[in-house]
Design an enzyme around this catalytic site. Structure first.
Site: not given
Length: 306
Positions: A8, A11-12, A102, A133, A137, A161-162
Site C-alpha cells: 500500500g 496510500g496515505m 495495520l 471491513y 481486519k 490506529p485511531c
C-alpha cells in the site's frame, strides 16, 4: 540496512512512511498494484521468495468512508481478507519472521462508552456500517496471533490506529473519511459563499483522530523495539472530539465564516470509538502533532495538490 516491504505504498499511510526522515535508514521496497497484486496468492508467493524482506509493513487495503462501506460491504470484506491472508501465509511459507499489520478501530464493538481496550475485540456486536471491513481486519489479527503462537521465531503483530488524516488522504466525497470530507466541503463552501453547511447527524458523535505522519513516526519507533511490541496494540491520542468540534476546527483553518445545519436522516456510524492507550504509553511513544497543526498541514496539502 534492513529491507522492508511496505504494501500500500501509494496510500496515505504508505506514502507517509516513504517520505518520513527515518525511511533513509532502511532499504524500502513498495511495489505498485501493477507489480504485486496481493489478491493473487501465487504472485505473492513468488514476490516474497524473490525479495525476502526482513520486515513487512502491511498498509494495503480497500479503504473508504461510511458511504463506501455501506455501498460495497462485500468488496470491503473479501478484498481486505484476501490481501491480508495471502500476505501472511506467503510470508510464513518463505520464512519471513517479522510482520506488522495495520488494523482499524472499527474492529471494536459498537456502543462502548469507555476507552476501547485490546481485549474487547470480539466481545460485542460490530457497527453495521463498516462490518465487512472490520471482520477482515479481525481475521487478520487472529491469523497473526495463530502464526506467532505456532512458531515463536515468528513475530506477526498488529497495531490498531485511531482514525487518521493527513497528506495524501482521499478527498473525493465517495471515498473520503471524515476530516478530508470536511476540508473539501468547507473549502467549497468558502469559495461558493455558502451560508450553511450540512453536518450528518446531530454532530455529537465523537472521533479520535491522528495525523498520519505521526503514525509513520510510531511505526519506525516500533521497528527498533519490535520484540517488545505487544501482539496487538492501540495507537492513538487517548482523547476525542465531537463532530461539531471538528467542523468548527476545520472552519477556522479553512477560513469558512458561515453556519451549519444538522441532517438527522444521514448515517453517523459509531457514536464513540475512543482507544485506551495504556499499552502505548508503557511502550514509550506519543503523538507529536496538535489538531490545529495537523488540520493546517492537511488543508495546505489539499489546496496545493487537489
Amino acid at each position: 540496512m534492513k529491507k522492508i516491504l511496505v504494501t500500500g505504498g501509494s496510500g496515505m499511510v504508505g506514502r507517509n512512511l516513504l517520505s518520513h526522515k527515518e525511511s533513509e535508514k532502511f532499504d524500502i521496497i513498495a511495489p505498485s498494484h501493477g507489480v504485486l497484486d496481493l489478491t493473487i496468492k501465487r504472485d505473492v508467493d513468488e514476490y516474497l521468495a524473490d525479495e525476502m524482506p526482513d520486515f513487512i509493513i502491511h498498509c494495503a487495503g480497500l479503504v473508504g468512508g461510511i458511504q463506501a462501506n455501506l455501498k460495497y460491504p462485500l468488496e470491503f470484506l473479501m478484498e481486505n481478507l484476501d490481501m491480508g491472508c495471502n500476505l501472511l501465509m506467503s510470508a510464513r511459507k518463505v520464512g519471513i519472521k517479522n510482520v506488522l499489520a495495520l488494523g482499524s478501530n472499527c474492529m471494536y464493538p459498537k456502543n462502548i462508552e469507555e476507552g476501547l481496550t485490546e481485549e474487547m475485540i470480539l466481545k460485542g456486536e460490530l457497527e453495521e456500517s463498516n462490518e465487512g471491513y472490520a471482520l477482515a481486519k479481525i481475521t487478520i489479527s487472529k491469523l497473526c496471533k495463530i502464526i506467532s503462537n505456532e512458531n515463536k521465531d515468528y513475530n506477526y503483530k498488529m497495531i490498531v490506529p485511531c482514525s487518521l488524516y493527513g497528506k495524501w488522504d482521499k478527498f473525493s466525497p465517495e471515498s473520503s473519511h471524515l476530516i478530508p470530507a470536511i476540508i473539501k466541503k468547507l473549502n467549497d463552501a468558502r469559495v461558493n459563499n455558502e451560508v450553511n453547511v450540512e453536518i450528518w447527524g446531530d454532530g455529537l458523535a465523537r472521533r479520535e483522530i491522528m495525523y498520519a505522519e505521526d503514525l509513520a513516526d510510531f511505526i519506525y519507533f516500533s521497528l527498533d523495539r519490535f520484540n517488545e511490541l505487544p501482539e496487538i496494540m492501540n495507537v492513538g491520542l487517548g482523547k476525542d472530539y465531537s463532530i461539531n468540534e471538528l467542523y468548527s476546527a476545520v472552519a477556522k483553518v479553512v477560513g469558512y465564516k458561515g453556519g451549519f445545519f444538522h441532517n438527522l436522516d444521514r448515517p453517523v456510524g459509531m457514536r464513540k470509538k475512543l482507544l485506551n492507550i495504556k499499552q502505548l504509553e508503557s511502550f514509550g511513544w506519543q503523538s507529536g502533532t496538535s489538531l490545529e497543526q495537523g488540520l493546517k498541514l492537511t488543508n495546505d496539502f489539499y489546496l496545493s495538490n487537489i
